[in-house]
Scaffold this motif. Structure first.
Motif, PDB file in Angstrom:
ATOM      1  N   VAL A 112     -26.198  10.076  -6.815  1.00 13.99           N
ATOM      2  CA  VAL A 112     -27.119  11.146  -6.426  1.00 13.99           C
ATOM      3  C   VAL A 112     -26.654  11.852  -7.929  1.00 13.99           C
ATOM      4  CG1 VAL A 112     -27.427  13.498  -5.498  1.00 13.99           C
ATOM      5  CG2 VAL A 112     -27.307  11.198  -4.061  1.00 13.99           C
ATOM      6  N   HIS A 113     -27.657  12.263  -8.769  1.00 16.22           N
ATOM      7  CA  HIS A 113     -27.956  12.715 -10.190  1.00 16.22           C
ATOM      8  C   HIS A 113     -27.749  14.225 -10.044  1.00 16.22           C
ATOM      9  CE1 HIS A 113     -28.638   8.853 -12.193  1.00 16.22           C
ATOM     10  NE2 HIS A 113     -29.134   8.552 -10.966  1.00 16.22           N
ATOM     11  N   HIS A 114     -26.434  14.979  -9.666  1.00 11.93           N
ATOM     12  CA  HIS A 114     -26.544  16.283  -9.324  1.00 11.93           C
ATOM     13  C   HIS A 114     -25.182  16.625  -9.652  1.00 11.93           C
ATOM     14  CE1 HIS A 114     -30.628  17.337  -8.846  1.00 11.93           C
ATOM     15  NE2 HIS A 114     -30.648  16.587  -8.135  1.00 11.93           N
ATOM     16  N   LYS A 115     -24.827  18.059  -9.773  1.00 20.55           N
ATOM     17  CA  LYS A 115     -23.710  18.443  -9.805  1.00 20.55           C
ATOM     18  C   LYS A 115     -23.109  19.343  -8.513  1.00 20.55           C
ATOM     19  CE  LYS A 115     -20.705  21.723 -12.851  1.00 20.55           C
ATOM     20  NZ  LYS A 115     -20.786  22.348 -14.164  1.00 20.55           N
ATOM     21  N   VAL A 116     -22.166  19.302  -7.962  1.00 20.80           N
ATOM     22  CA  VAL A 116     -21.735  19.865  -6.796  1.00 20.80           C
ATOM     23  C   VAL A 116     -21.247  21.300  -7.211  1.00 20.80           C
ATOM     24  CG1 VAL A 116     -19.799  20.126  -5.031  1.00 20.80           C
ATOM     25  CG2 VAL A 116     -20.774  17.948  -5.696  1.00 20.80           C
ATOM     26  N   THR A 117     -22.023  22.277  -6.425  1.00 23.05           N
ATOM     27  CA  THR A 117     -21.779  23.828  -6.648  1.00 23.05           C
ATOM     28  C   THR A 117     -20.461  24.595  -5.719  1.00 23.05           C
ATOM     29  OG1 THR A 117     -23.618  24.260  -5.431  1.00 23.05           O
ATOM     30  CG2 THR A 117     -23.794  24.100  -7.860  1.00 23.05           C
ATOM     31  N   SER A 118     -20.550  23.721  -4.167  1.00 16.53           N
ATOM     32  CA  SER A 118     -19.589  24.165  -3.332  1.00 16.53           C
ATOM     33  C   SER A 118     -19.559  23.394  -2.116  1.00 16.53           C
ATOM     34  CB  SER A 118     -20.254  25.452  -2.794  1.00 16.53           C
ATOM     35  OG  SER A 118     -21.188  25.516  -2.062  1.00 16.53           O
ATOM     36  N   ILE A 119     -18.302  23.413  -1.490  1.00 14.08           N
ATOM     37  CA  ILE A 119     -18.182  22.796  -0.459  1.00 14.08           C
ATOM     38  C   ILE A 119     -17.841  23.492   0.820  1.00 14.08           C
ATOM     39  CG2 ILE A 119     -17.116  20.702   0.670  1.00 14.08           C
ATOM     40  CD1 ILE A 119     -16.374  19.592  -2.009  1.00 14.08           C
ATOM     41  N   GLU A 120     -18.210  23.558   2.047  1.00 12.68           N
ATOM     42  CA  GLU A 120     -17.610  23.970   3.090  1.00 12.68           C
ATOM     43  C   GLU A 120     -17.375  23.236   4.287  1.00 12.68           C
ATOM     44  OE1 GLU A 120     -20.172  27.406   4.047  1.00 12.68           O
ATOM     45  OE2 GLU A 120     -19.787  28.370   2.306  1.00 12.68           O
ATOM     46  N   TYR A 121     -16.922  23.622   5.437  1.00 16.04           N
ATOM     47  CA  TYR A 121     -16.479  22.655   6.476  1.00 16.04           C
ATOM     48  C   TYR A 121     -17.240  23.192   7.834  1.00 16.04           C
ATOM     49  CZ  TYR A 121     -13.844  19.518   9.654  1.00 16.04           C
ATOM     50  OH  TYR A 121     -13.690  18.663  10.639  1.00 16.04           O
ATOM     51  N   ASN A 122     -18.100  22.801   8.272  1.00 15.22           N
ATOM     52  CA  ASN A 122     -19.066  23.477   9.575  1.00 15.22           C
ATOM     53  C   ASN A 122     -19.221  22.193  10.580  1.00 15.22           C
ATOM     54  OD1 ASN A 122     -19.047  25.804   8.401  1.00 15.22           O
ATOM     55  ND2 ASN A 122     -20.835  25.247   7.087  1.00 15.22           N
ATOM     56  N   ASP A 123     -18.883  22.696  11.884  1.00 16.27           N
ATOM     57  CA  ASP A 123     -19.414  21.664  12.640  1.00 16.27           C
ATOM     58  C   ASP A 123     -18.719  20.318  12.431  1.00 16.27           C
ATOM     59  OD1 ASP A 123     -20.561  23.828  14.166  1.00 16.27           O
ATOM     60  OD2 ASP A 123     -22.391  23.180  13.020  1.00 16.27           O
ATOM     61  N   ASN A 124     -17.178  20.111  12.243  1.00 13.71           N
ATOM     62  CA  ASN A 124     -16.663  19.115  12.048  1.00 13.71           C
ATOM     63  C   ASN A 124     -17.256  18.134  11.035  1.00 13.71           C
ATOM     64  OD1 ASN A 124     -14.384  17.665  12.827  1.00 13.71           O
ATOM     65  ND2 ASN A 124     -15.579  16.264  14.263  1.00 13.71           N
ATOM     66  N   ARG A 125     -17.980  18.674  10.069  1.00 10.38           N
ATOM     67  CA  ARG A 125     -18.530  17.887   8.870  1.00 10.38           C
ATOM     68  C   ARG A 125     -18.387  18.762   7.640  1.00 10.38           C
ATOM     69  NH1 ARG A 125     -23.893  14.655   9.452  1.00 10.38           N
ATOM     70  NH2 ARG A 125     -22.896  13.112   8.685  1.00 10.38           N
ATOM     71  N   TYR A 126     -18.527  18.097   6.637  1.00 12.44           N
ATOM     72  CA  TYR A 126     -18.443  18.835   5.068  1.00 12.44           C
ATOM     73  C   TYR A 126     -19.981  19.029   4.634  1.00 12.44           C
ATOM     74  CZ  TYR A 126     -13.594  18.083   5.082  1.00 12.44           C
ATOM     75  OH  TYR A 126     -12.201  18.030   5.267  1.00 12.44           O
ATOM     76  N   VAL A 127     -20.190  20.136   4.127  1.00 12.72           N
ATOM     77  CA  VAL A 127     -21.506  20.580   3.734  1.00 12.72           C
ATOM     78  C   VAL A 127     -21.403  20.889   2.373  1.00 12.72           C
ATOM     79  CG1 VAL A 127     -23.375  22.175   3.970  1.00 12.72           C
ATOM     80  CG2 VAL A 127     -22.239  21.640   6.027  1.00 12.72           C
ATOM     81  N   ILE A 128     -21.874  19.815   1.467  1.00 15.37           N
ATOM     82  CA  ILE A 128     -22.025  20.127   0.126  1.00 15.37           C
ATOM     83  C   ILE A 128     -23.195  20.411  -0.558  1.00 15.37           C
ATOM     84  CG2 ILE A 128     -21.622  18.441  -2.076  1.00 15.37           C
ATOM     85  CD1 ILE A 128     -20.273  16.393  -0.370  1.00 15.37           C
ATOM     86  N   GLN A 129     -23.037  21.657  -1.453  1.00 14.52           N
ATOM     87  CA  GLN A 129     -24.185  22.264  -1.836  1.00 14.52           C
ATOM     88  C   GLN A 129     -24.349  21.827  -3.467  1.00 14.52           C
ATOM     89  OE1 GLN A 129     -25.763  25.398  -0.786  1.00 14.52           O
ATOM     90  NE2 GLN A 129     -27.342  24.806  -2.023  1.00 14.52           N
ATOM     91  N   LEU A 130     -25.763  21.175  -3.646  1.00 21.28           N
ATOM     92  CA  LEU A 130     -25.669  20.660  -5.177  1.00 21.28           C
ATOM     93  C   LEU A 130     -26.640  21.775  -5.936  1.00 21.28           C
ATOM     94  CD1 LEU A 130     -26.879  17.086  -4.242  1.00 21.28           C
ATOM     95  CD2 LEU A 130     -24.571  18.058  -4.630  1.00 21.28           C
TER      96      LEU A 130
END
Length: 380
Positions: A112-130
């Protein structure tokens, strides 16, 4: 289960290849990296230095099989594929083999050709913002971040015209510089490249310690149990101290050392082993002299610290992730917290002095994959 590797460099490719080999399906795996292709940053960084041979043995590469690079070299009929007693591979050979590994394991379809801007942990899964505001939701995250997070520039060089970091050099750009700051392998490569482009130019190399010659970044004993067994029995504080004192920071292999020495003999290189006091009005000032400069290239390394990985800040705070002197405190298998793994400089405490090297990527890949297969593959 869904798995996301953040970073598509040598370590990211190595971990991904090991994961696919262990049976993780392509549709379960995502590799997030902003570069146009996997491994592109490594290719750009090494190509701009006009490096001929790597500073690691031929058994250190991205493919899970230790002797795969040697077999590839033989099948591809490379001349002089390795150099020296440790059989360090040609750069072009290593890159060709890396690209073949990417193709063999079909890793491009995971990119996936993008840069990660943030990571959070919600409902037992990781949510990665691009960076395009899209989101990846995943069960497992592997941080395969390179060591060159933030360029280090000496204070005396900051905000000056015609002063550049080696990271800013384009592979095909004419350097047009006569001054280099730095005492390690990158500085040596830059000096040799400048000389190749302009053989009659006198080059000034500014160093803060005498030039040092070492085959690797640290004693080869750290590549196996000879030194690592003792290391792993130490406290974390002692481990970090051992790493600091065991790395041959600011050193270069023998052939580069000899090239610089030869340039000195030919009066094409002047080595200034003195501290730069100031740089102003196109002059470099030291305790001993004042020398006019045209362009300065700083081969002064990078700052590798979690503080500079801004996309991790929210997650570190949210999950109260443990840091010791700026480095993650992980399990033996490099798990920082539940289903969050690290490689590279983030794995320094567990992997040791070679954590950031190609070898460190192989060690991390093995540790992480063993843990993933043991814990999670049965439930995927």
């Amino acid at each position: 289960m869904n798995y996301t590797i953040i970073g598509g460099g040598i370590h990211g490719i190595t971990v991904a290849a090991h994961m696919i080999e262990q049976g993780i399906a392509h549709h379960e795996l995502t590799i997030v990296d902003p570069n146009p292709s996997l491994g592109n940053h490594f290719i750009q960084q090494t190509s701009k230095l006009h490096m001929e041979y790597l500073r690691s043995p031929y058994v250190h590469h991205c493919h899970p099989e230790a002797f795969h690079l040697k077999q590839f070299a033989k099948q591809s009929h490379y001349e002089n594929p390795t150099k020296g007693q440790y059989q360090r591979p040609r750069l072009d050979l290593f890159i060709a083999h890396m690209k073949q590994t990417i193709e063999l394991f079909n890793l491009n379809q995971c990119h996936v050709h993008h840069k990660v801007t943030s990571i959070e942990y919600n409902d037992n899964r990781y949510v990665i913002q691009l960076d395009d505001h899209s989101i990846i939701t995943t069960d497992v995250v592997i941080l395969a971040i390179g060591s060159n997070v933030t360029k280090y520039m000496p204070i005396s060089t900051q905000s000056l015209d015609n002063v550049f970091h080696v990271d800013d050099i384009h592979p095909n750009e004419q350097l047009d510089a006569s001054h280099v700051i730095g005492c390690g392998i990158s500085a040596a490569h830059v000096v040799c490249r400048i000389h190749k482009e302009d053989p009659i130019k006198t080059i000034h190399l500014w160093v803060n310690k005498p030039l040092a010659c070492h085959a690797f970044d640290a004693d080869p004993g750290w590549l196996g149990p000879k030194l690592m067994n003792h290391y792993l029995n130490q406290t974390v504080t002692k481990r970090l101290s051992l790493i600091k004192h065991s790395r041959y920071k600011g050193s270069m292999p023998k052939e580069l050392y000899r090239q610089l020495h030869q340039l000195e003999k030919e009066s094409r290189l002047i080595v200034h082993n003195t501290e730069i006091q100031n740089i102003n009005n196109k002059y470099i000032y030291s305790n001993e002299e004042k020398i006019k400069y045209d362009k300065i290239i700083c081969a002064t390394g990078y700052i590798s610290n979690v503080e500079h990985l801004t996309f991790l800040h929210a997650l570190i705070k949210q999950q109260s992730l443990q840091l010791i002197n700026g480095f993650p405190r992980t399990s033996v298998n490099l798990e920082w917290t539940d289903r969050l793994y690290v490689t590279g400089f983030l794995a320094d405490i567990e992997v040791g002095p070679f954590a950031r090297s190609i070898h460190g990527g192989r060690v991390a890949a093995k540790k992480i994959c063993e843990d993933l297969i043991d814990k999670y593959s049965r439930t995927s």
